[in-house]
Design a protein around this motif. Structure first.
Motif, mmCIF file in Angstrom:
data_model
loop_
_atom_site.group_PDB
_atom_site.id
_atom_site.type_symbol
_atom_site.label_atom_id
_atom_site.label_comp_id
_atom_site.label_asym_id
_atom_site.label_seq_id
_atom_site.Cartn_x
_atom_site.Cartn_y
_atom_site.Cartn_z
ATOM 1 N N ASP A 221 89.574 -18.084 25.632
ATOM 2 C CA ASP A 221 89.875 -17.738 27.024
ATOM 3 C C ASP A 221 89.673 -16.255 27.308
ATOM 4 N N PHE A 222 89.966 -15.409 26.324
ATOM 5 C CA PHE A 222 89.709 -13.982 26.499
ATOM 6 C C PHE A 222 89.672 -13.301 25.136
ATOM 7 N N VAL A 223 89.179 -12.058 25.142
ATOM 8 C CA VAL A 223 89.083 -11.249 23.926
ATOM 9 C C VAL A 223 90.114 -10.124 24.017
ATOM 10 N N PHE A 224 90.829 -9.913 22.923
ATOM 11 C CA PHE A 224 91.739 -8.772 22.780
ATOM 12 C C PHE A 224 91.195 -7.947 21.621
ATOM 13 N N LEU B 130 81.125 -5.957 24.024
ATOM 14 C CA LEU B 130 79.866 -6.687 23.935
ATOM 15 C C LEU B 130 80.118 -8.162 23.649
ATOM 16 N N ILE B 131 81.084 -8.455 22.785
ATOM 17 C CA ILE B 131 81.428 -9.848 22.492
ATOM 18 C C ILE B 131 81.877 -10.571 23.756
ATOM 19 N N SER B 132 82.711 -9.929 24.550
ATOM 20 C CA SER B 132 83.183 -10.566 25.784
ATOM 21 C C SER B 132 82.021 -10.797 26.751
ATOM 22 N N HIS B 133 81.062 -9.861 26.777
ATOM 23 C CA HIS B 133 79.893 -10.020 27.654
ATOM 24 C C HIS B 133 79.048 -11.218 27.204
ATOM 25 N N ILE B 134 78.846 -11.327 25.899
ATOM 26 C CA ILE B 134 78.037 -12.429 25.379
ATOM 27 C C ILE B 134 78.713 -13.772 25.630
ATOM 28 N N LEU B 135 80.030 -13.815 25.439
ATOM 29 C CA LEU B 135 80.775 -15.060 25.618
ATOM 30 C C LEU B 135 81.120 -15.340 27.084
ATOM 31 N N LYS B 136 80.907 -14.319 27.937
ATOM 32 C CA LYS B 136 81.195 -14.433 29.374
ATOM 33 C C LYS B 136 82.669 -14.760 29.629
ATOM 34 N N ILE B 137 83.558 -14.017 28.943
ATOM 35 C CA ILE B 137 84.995 -14.164 29.144
ATOM 36 C C ILE B 137 85.607 -12.770 29.319
ATOM 37 N N PRO B 138 86.748 -12.656 29.994
ATOM 38 C CA PRO B 138 87.371 -11.344 30.203
ATOM 39 C C PRO B 138 87.930 -10.773 28.904
ATOM 40 N N HIS B 139 88.274 -9.484 28.952
ATOM 41 C CA HIS B 139 88.726 -8.843 27.720
ATOM 42 C C HIS B 139 89.738 -7.732 27.985
ATOM 43 N N ILE B 140 90.638 -7.590 27.014
ATOM 44 C CA ILE B 140 91.649 -6.532 27.008
ATOM 45 C C ILE B 140 91.326 -5.597 25.854
#
Length: 402
Positions: A96-99, A109-119
């Motif tokens: 659901d998201f990257v922390f 970059l991981i959040s961009h590739i996975l297309k999920i939001p990030h903290i």
């Protein structure tokens, strides 16, 4: 509940602040997969968190031994080491998201590739494209020009491989998030006005640790306590520790030295009774009793000392330590000493000045109050809960933490 991809940084200082937050999410039935280097496995698993290793990429090099451009190159090359491991696992799950740590791990970059939001978790002072500037390739920087060319080539290749713009040096150094948790106060953060509303200053995460309980607290008395901890920077040699013995021959102080797990403590047998040398120290318990803290200026240790209103002697060696030292001295809470010119006399003089000049203690108390009022773990959880609701991510109740 949510499934969370956590990507920790290199070293305990980058991992420790994330763990209490992740533990709370797990207590609320979130599923968290925590990626980090193998040396952090025991620490992460001891917190009850699912650990997944990515390969180490620094190979024993200390940041203090690497110049700015070399470190940028190491970080750029780390993408080809870390990303395949994390993305292979991510393909098996719907996170659901990257922390993520803001410096190591390529969380943005991981959040961009996975297309999920990030903290983003900022283990040191926060920086963004507006605050983090790379030094130019001037003659005094030696091979800076050649290294800048290599940096450009690596950044371009990275961008092409993952279909993103080539990262700039500030973007390599600070993987800022949709929400940025900064473990300091707005007062202690340099130039906070340059950061936007995505940056939440939550203060240091002061949490209970499972420290060894064999420390001889019974030896401590009412004398002023000087606590010395230089991280892992000097743990491989005796020179600094012998300098400490020379600096404080007078038993009017008690002196505790955290030597590090790699130190040979055989020399400590000759130490006078007012010295206590240990490979590991229950730091929070000791800081509560400390009058002056001598430190390399790591952000976690510095924040913990100031949280307890303790003035500091800062001896920075590299990484963000000079910046931390500058902020401590700029706000009047300590004295900076050069590691290259350090002598027993200069160390003793600095400690005496901090002991005898009330203004340093007053300044440390001002910073300490700002850190405590920032809210710590509770504030971080509340900010993360708002982030989750904004992005439609299920969230449990944020309970008051003690």
């Amino acid at each position: 509940m949510a499934k969370i991809l956590a990507v920790g940084g290199f070293g305990a200082g980058h991992v420790n602040p994330m763990l209490p937050i992740v533990r709370h999410w797990m207590e609320n039935d979130d599923e968290v997969h925590f990626f980090c280097t193998e040396d952090m496995r025991q620490k992460v698993e001891a917190a009850g968190i699912t650990f997944k290793a990515y390969p180490s990429f620094i190979d024993g090099q200390a940041q203090g031994e690497i110049n700015f451009f070399q470190f940028v190159i190491i970080l750029l090359k780390s993408a080809d080491i870390i990303l395949p491991v994390v993305l292979e696992e991510a393909a098996k799950h719907k996170y659901d998201f990257v922390f993520h740590d803001s410096l190591f791990g390529w969380g943005k970059l991981i959040s961009h590739i996975l297309k999920i939001p990030h903290i983003a978790s900022h283990a040191s002072f926060a920086s963004s494209s507006e605050t983090k500037k790379a030094p130019s390739a001037e003659p005094g920087l030696g091979k800076g020009g050649v290294l800048l060319e290599e940096i450009g080539q690596l950044a371009e290749a990275l961008g092409q491989k993952y279909g993103v713009p080539a990262p700039t040096i500030p973007e390599v150094f600070s993987q800022w998030g949709d929400l940025n948790l900064v473990y300091t106060s707005r007062y202690f953060q340099p130039r906070p006005e340059t950061l936007d509303d995505s940056y939440a200053f939550v203060g240091p995460v002061i949490s209970t640790r499972q420290d060894p309980n064999d420390f001889p607290f019974y030896q401590l008395d009412d004398r002023p306590l000087v606590y010395i901890s230089m991280g892992t920077v000097v743990s491989k040699g005796e020179d600094f520790f012998r300098l400490c013995l020379e600096a404080f021959p007078d038993p009017r102080f008690q002196v505790i030295v955290s030597a590090g797990k790699k130190a040979d403590l055989s020399f400590a047998d000759e130490a006078p009774d007012h010295f206590i040398f240990r490979s590991h120290i229950p730091q929070l318990d000791i800081l509560k009793r400390t009058s002056v803290f001598v430190t390399h200026g790591g952000m976690n240790s510095t924040s913990e000392a100031l949280y307890f209103n303790i003035p500091l002697v800062v001896i920075p060696h590299g990484a963000d330590q000079p910046q931390v030292a500058a902020r401590v001295t700029g706000l009047g809470a300590g004295i900076k000493l050069s590691p290259r010119n350090l002598t027993a006399e200069s160390l003793r003089s600095a400690v005496d000045e901090l002991m005898e000049t009330a203004a340093y203690k007053t300044s440390a108390e001002t910073i300490g109050l700002s850190l405590r009022e920032a809210g710590g773990v509770q504030a971080a959880l509340e900010e993360a809960d708002r982030f989750r609701r904004l992005h439609g991510i299920p969230s449990g109740e944020v309970k008051q933490r003690t």
